[in-house]
Write an enzyme that holds these catalytic residues in place. Structure first.
Site, PDB file in Angstrom:
ATOM      1  N   TRP A   1       0.811  -1.218   0.000  1.00 13.72           N
ATOM      2  CA  TRP A   1       0.000   0.000   0.000  1.00 13.72           C
ATOM      3  C   TRP A   1       0.845   1.269   0.000  1.00 13.72           C
ATOM      4  O   TRP A   1       0.308   2.358   0.169  1.00 13.72           O
ATOM      5  CB  TRP A   1      -0.921  -0.008   1.228  1.00 13.72           C
ATOM      6  CG  TRP A   1      -1.762  -1.232   1.287  1.00 13.72           C
ATOM      7  CD1 TRP A   1      -2.994  -1.415   0.706  1.00 13.72           C
ATOM      8  CD2 TRP A   1      -1.436  -2.464   1.943  1.00 13.72           C
ATOM      9  NE1 TRP A   1      -3.440  -2.679   0.965  1.00 13.72           N
ATOM     10  CE2 TRP A   1      -2.517  -3.356   1.716  1.00 13.72           C
ATOM     11  CE3 TRP A   1      -0.344  -2.898   2.686  1.00 13.72           C
ATOM     12  CZ2 TRP A   1      -2.525  -4.656   2.210  1.00 13.72           C
ATOM     13  CZ3 TRP A   1      -0.351  -4.200   3.184  1.00 13.72           C
ATOM     14  CH2 TRP A   1      -1.423  -5.059   2.947  1.00 13.72           C
ATOM     15  N   ASP A   2       2.143   1.179  -0.184  1.00 10.75           N
ATOM     16  CA  ASP A   2       3.043   2.326  -0.060  1.00 10.75           C
ATOM     17  C   ASP A   2       2.943   2.939   1.333  1.00 10.75           C
ATOM     18  O   ASP A   2       2.977   4.146   1.507  1.00 10.75           O
ATOM     19  CB  ASP A   2       2.741   3.376  -1.136  1.00 10.75           C
ATOM     20  CG  ASP A   2       3.819   4.451  -1.219  1.00 10.75           C
ATOM     21  OD1 ASP A   2       4.935   4.215  -0.721  1.00 10.75           O
ATOM     22  OD2 ASP A   2       3.544   5.531  -1.774  1.00 10.75           O
ATOM     23  N   TYR A   3       2.824   2.077   2.332  1.00  8.70           N
ATOM     24  CA  TYR A   3       2.821   2.518   3.723  1.00  8.70           C
ATOM     25  C   TYR A   3       4.249   2.502   4.276  1.00  8.70           C
ATOM     26  O   TYR A   3       4.505   2.002   5.381  1.00  8.70           O
ATOM     27  CB  TYR A   3       1.929   1.609   4.573  1.00  8.70           C
ATOM     28  CG  TYR A   3       0.449   1.865   4.463  1.00  8.70           C
ATOM     29  CD1 TYR A   3      -0.051   3.062   3.967  1.00  8.70           C
ATOM     30  CD2 TYR A   3      -0.473   0.906   4.877  1.00  8.70           C
ATOM     31  CE1 TYR A   3      -1.418   3.292   3.882  1.00  8.70           C
ATOM     32  CE2 TYR A   3      -1.835   1.124   4.807  1.00  8.70           C
ATOM     33  CZ  TYR A   3      -2.314   2.315   4.302  1.00  8.70           C
ATOM     34  OH  TYR A   3      -3.660   2.542   4.227  1.00  8.70           O
ATOM     35  N   ASP A   4       5.201   3.038   3.484  1.00  7.62           N
ATOM     36  CA  ASP A   4       6.557   3.127   4.008  1.00  7.62           C
ATOM     37  C   ASP A   4       6.580   4.035   5.233  1.00  7.62           C
ATOM     38  O   ASP A   4       5.669   4.823   5.456  1.00  7.62           O
ATOM     39  CB  ASP A   4       7.526   3.632   2.939  1.00  7.62           C
ATOM     40  CG  ASP A   4       7.026   4.880   2.214  1.00  7.62           C
ATOM     41  OD1 ASP A   4       6.018   5.454   2.649  1.00  7.62           O
ATOM     42  OD2 ASP A   4       7.649   5.268   1.228  1.00  7.62           O
TER      43      ASP A   4
ATOM     44  N   LYS B   1       2.119   6.164   8.075  1.00  4.28           N
ATOM     45  CA  LYS B   1       1.098   6.590   7.122  1.00  4.28           C
ATOM     46  C   LYS B   1      -0.271   6.006   7.448  1.00  4.28           C
ATOM     47  O   LYS B   1      -1.299   6.643   7.185  1.00  4.28           O
ATOM     48  CB  LYS B   1       1.497   6.186   5.701  1.00  4.28           C
ATOM     49  CG  LYS B   1       2.596   7.014   5.080  1.00  4.28           C
ATOM     50  CD  LYS B   1       2.834   6.597   3.643  1.00  4.28           C
ATOM     51  CE  LYS B   1       3.881   7.466   2.962  1.00  4.28           C
ATOM     52  NZ  LYS B   1       4.107   7.043   1.551  1.00  4.28           N
TER      53      LYS B   1
END
Length: 831
Positions: free
Chosen positions: A505-508, A533
């Protein structure tokens, strides 16, 4: 005469009947579609009632008013049932209905209804009109009650100071700001207390400075932003601009003292162009023996361990003066992959550092592509080391450079150790001819350091591509979307805490960790606060990585696309800003019609709550990858042991697009990049490209109801969110510049002071605001000339006044107004 008058005025009800018929057909058709998708029946029933009203109007029947009164009453009951007394959701449901009802009661319509001379019909007209009038008055009363009600507000008071602050390894005068978060601890806390809740409303502009560096130049990516938090050392401020200029200003007057302009090479494949800040090193700031236990061993001469690089960069001294031996240093990371050391006194290049004053960060890098690796964030500086991370391009290809973290000798520039998350055990400097692991997870944000413990804390990103994880190796999978504690002496991993398992989810991890000591159950605990995030604030023991506040693994939706997988559970902190899952009742719009379209869109997407996997049909990602928290992080008060936070809530859509070859642009459409700019989200080398876009209506409004942004205060010892208020207006984000206080997103960090005041400038309306840390009340605001997407700082001037410093430069992808403004505020002299 009566018949003639009625006939001549018959156009009004018939025009209104046509309008009602068209709106009724739209509501009926869309409502039936929504029913098929399993959604609310209201819209189809409302559409049928509009059509019935239109038919009666066309025939000039007074019953049209009665039928519409029933529709209005039903809408009011349905709206309150779904949204409660919440103004903006109620307005979206009822605005069109109310306006049409008011038009039905105008004389041009009512005089044309009924047959002349028939007393019974006149009586019916009066009764129907009275019924509609009563319902409209009732709707106004409910709307008025909702207008003064805020169901999203949490009221409370944070505790006063309850801890004595321990000494830090580096001595920083209380009136100065030596690192991005003031110190390497990343607190964004100042011990200054001249500005208080009682006098903050007297702040006035002390001086303004224009850098002359405006985003939007040829070759700039869309996300070209002025995000810097300046440093204050002695009587000077030091800052960097989006195009990498470094500037020194007089802190009391804003007068420019010197400027350094590195000759950044052309043709860079940039995704972001910014500089969030500089880093400062002064050996005299360290008490004797304070960090003896963390002193690195084996630091080598400047270039002995540096491989030949495949990307050439300009000389740091090109067009600039050189300084042979700098007692103090400023470190500036550049967009073309360098780390330059400057003399704070003159702005000259420290030529004894690295090779001619700089380190070429392309050394030992795989997949060289100018602009494909660089550092947008300030580096970490300790007594002996300068520690550098960097960003790689997201979602462009599977052939990117490495996300390696490197530590260099702060004086010579020699490589001391390298930690590559794709090869985590080999921290000794790589020999010439070897390269780091391609495509390994990177750290693009700001790290923190505890020199007393001998650890640096690194927030990690993901291995690209973000939404496809089938090919991630074991090491990359372990360190993706995690905070990692590395030993200063060796670069080896002390501990790792993963915030998202198998991130799709691009929850870097986007935020700098904040380090402080907490008193929990009567025991002092060295803590780390890590915002994410997805809305978690993990509070960990920074010595061990163990949770201080409980973290539980909770089941999440399953079913990734064929070939990929999902983690069965995800970690959830006791201190969580995770919003409730979205439902049809949470959909919003300017009218019930775009709200209906959003409900249909929601039903057509895959959505099972947070962590719904990406899909071919399109998945709703909420919170979206904009983040509840982003690089602005949070501000913590170590004396109060509390956090001032700025959660934001926007949903995004993630749709995977199958790739049939490795060259076609599947998702760029009309937004194909110019020149060397990268083709974002194409994921060359992966089986899927990805379409990523905000979840908005056809009018460009978020499909989810406001508020979209808050300020909130949390007790870090208990995990309780003590107060929470919507924050910001739509003045600069709406077609009509009306300052509706809806609660808008923020991008840029907060700052708190010992005076009990917090400051924030990052909202998408152009203001800097002050808040009471205790209860969250807004105390003051000042209009900015551009978007303030940066983190403010504060310092003491030579005149003894406490200054507030704000940068207003805008943000490309947010669409806020760009600028080059640096503005200092202070209380009036003598106050």
């Amino acid at each position: 005469m009566q018949t003639s008058r009625t006939s001549s005025s018959g156009w009004a009800p018939r025009l209104l009947a046509i309008l009602l018929a068209l709106l009724g057909l739209a509501a009926l058709g869309g409502g039936l579609w929504l029913i098929v998708l399993g959604g609310s029946w209201y819209y189809s029933l409302a559409g049928a009632a509009m059509l019935g009203t239109a038919w009666l109007l066309w025939r000039r029947r007074p019953a049209a008013l009665l039928l519409y009164a029933l529709l209005t009453l039903a809408t009011l009951v349905w709206a309150v049932w779904e949204a409660g007394l919440d103004w903006w959701p109620l307005a979206a449901r009822g605005d069109v209905i109310f306006v049409l009802g008011a038009l039905l009661l105008t004389p041009w319509v009512t005089r044309a209804l009924g047959e002349p001379g028939e007393a019974r019909r006149v009586s019916a007209l009066r009764g129907s009109g009275l019924a509609l009038s009563v319902v409209l008055v009732l709707a106004l009363g409910v709307a008025g009650a909702a207008l003064f009600n805020d169901p999203h507000r949490i009221e409370g008071r944070l505790p006063e100071a309850r801890a004595t602050l321990p000494p830090e390894a580096r001595t920083i005068p209380e009136g100065e700001w030596h690192a991005y978060g003031r110190t390497g601890m990343g607190q964004r806390y100042s011990p200054l207390d001249q500005i208080t809740p009682q006098n903050v409303d007297r702040l006035e502009v002390a001086w303004q400075y224009r850098t002359g560096d405006i985003p939007g130049q040829p070759g700039d990516p869309v996300e070209t932003t002025f995000q810097v938090t300046p440093l204050k050392v002695g009587g000077r401020l030091y800052l960097c601009t989006p195009h990498q200029n470094v500037i020194a200003l007089d802190a009391d007057t804003g007068q420019e003292i010197w400027r350094y302009e590195p000759k950044i090479r052309d043709g860079l494949a940039l995704q972001h162009l910014t500089c969030r800040g500089l880093s400062y090193h002064d050996p005299a700031a360290y008490p004797a023996g304070a960090a003896a236990a963390t002193a690195p061993e084996g630091a080598r001469p400047a270039m002995e361990n540096t491989a030949a690089t495949s990307v050439s960069v300009p000389a740091a001294t090109e067009g600039a003066r050189g300084v042979d031996n700098c007692a103090r240093k400023l470190f500036m990371p550049t967009a073309d992959g360098r780390l330059i050391a400057l003399d704070p006194e003159t702005g000259g290049v420290c030529t004894s550092f690295g090779e001619g004053g700089q380190i070429n960060l392309w050394a030992n890098m795989p997949n060289p592509n100018p602009g494909g690796y660089y550092s947008t964030s300030p580096v970490v500086v300790t007594r002996n080391l300068v520690i550098v991370g960097g960003t790689v391009l997201d979602n462009v290809s599977t052939r990117e450079p490495s996300g390696v973290i490197r530590a260099f000798d702060v004086n010579s520039g020699g490589l001391v150790w390298n930690w590559d998350s794709g090869n985590p055990e080999q921290t000794e400097p790589l020999p010439a001819g070897q390269t780091y692991t391609p495509n390994s997870p990177n750290s693009w944000s700001i790290s923190s350091v505890d020199e007393a413990l001998g650890l640096v804390y690194v927030p990690m990103g993901n291995q690209p591509p973000d939404q496809w994880g089938a090919n991630r190796d074991e090491d990359s999978a372990r360190y993706s979307s995690a905070v990692v504690a590395l030993e200063l002496a060796t670069g080896r991993v002390r501990w790792v805490f993963q915030t998202v398992h198998h991130d799709l989810w691009d929850y870097d991890v986007p935020s700098q960790p904040s380090l402080l000591d907490l008193t929990v159950n009567g025991r002092r605990v060295p803590a780390l606060v890590q915002p994410t995030k997805q809305g978690e604030l993990y509070v960990l023991n920074r010595e061990t990585g163990e949770p201080v506040l409980p973290v539980t693994e909770q089941p999440v939706p399953q079913g990734a696309v064929e070939g990929d997988r999902t983690a069965p559970t995800q970690p959830v902190s006791r201190l969580s800003y995770d919003p409730p899952p979205l439902t049809g009742a949470d959909m919003w719009g300017a009218t019930l019609f775009d709200q209906l379209a959003c409900r249909i869109q929601l039903r057509r997407l895959r959505y099972e709550g947070r962590y719904t996997p990406p899909s071919l049909q399109g998945s709703l990602v909420y919170p979206g990858n904009f983040g509840v928290f982003n690089w602005g992080s949070v501000a913590v008060d170590p004396a109060r042991q509390v956090a001032f936070t700025t959660p934001a809530y926007l949903a995004f859509i993630s749709r995977l697009v199958p790739r049939h070859d490795d060259t076609t642009l599947y998702v760029q459409g009309s937004n194909r990049p110019d020149g060397s700019l990268p083709a974002l989200n194409e994921n060359f080398g992966a089986p899927y490209a990805v379409q990523l876009y905000p979840f908005t209506s056809a009018l460009g409004l978020p499909c989810q109801a406001p508020p979209w942004g808050y300020v909130a205060g949390a007790d870090l010892t208990t995990g309780e969110i003590v107060w929470k208020h919507r924050n910001g207006t739509t003045r600069d984000a709406a077609p009509v510049p009306l300052p509706f206080r809806m609660g808008v997103p923020n991008l840029g960090g907060p700052m708190v002071t010992a005076g009990g005041v917090a400051f924030l400038s990052g909202t998408i309306d152009y203001y800097v605001r002050a808040y009471d840390v205790t209860d969250g009340r807004q105390l003051w605001e000042s209009r900015l000339p551009a978007g303030g997407q940066a983190t403010p700082m504060t310092y003491r001037g030579r005149d003894g006044r406490q200054y507030l410093l704000v940068v207003a430069g805008g943000h490309g992808s947010l669409g806020t107004k760009t600028g080059d403004h640096v503005i200092a505020y202070a209380l009036p002299r003598g106050s």
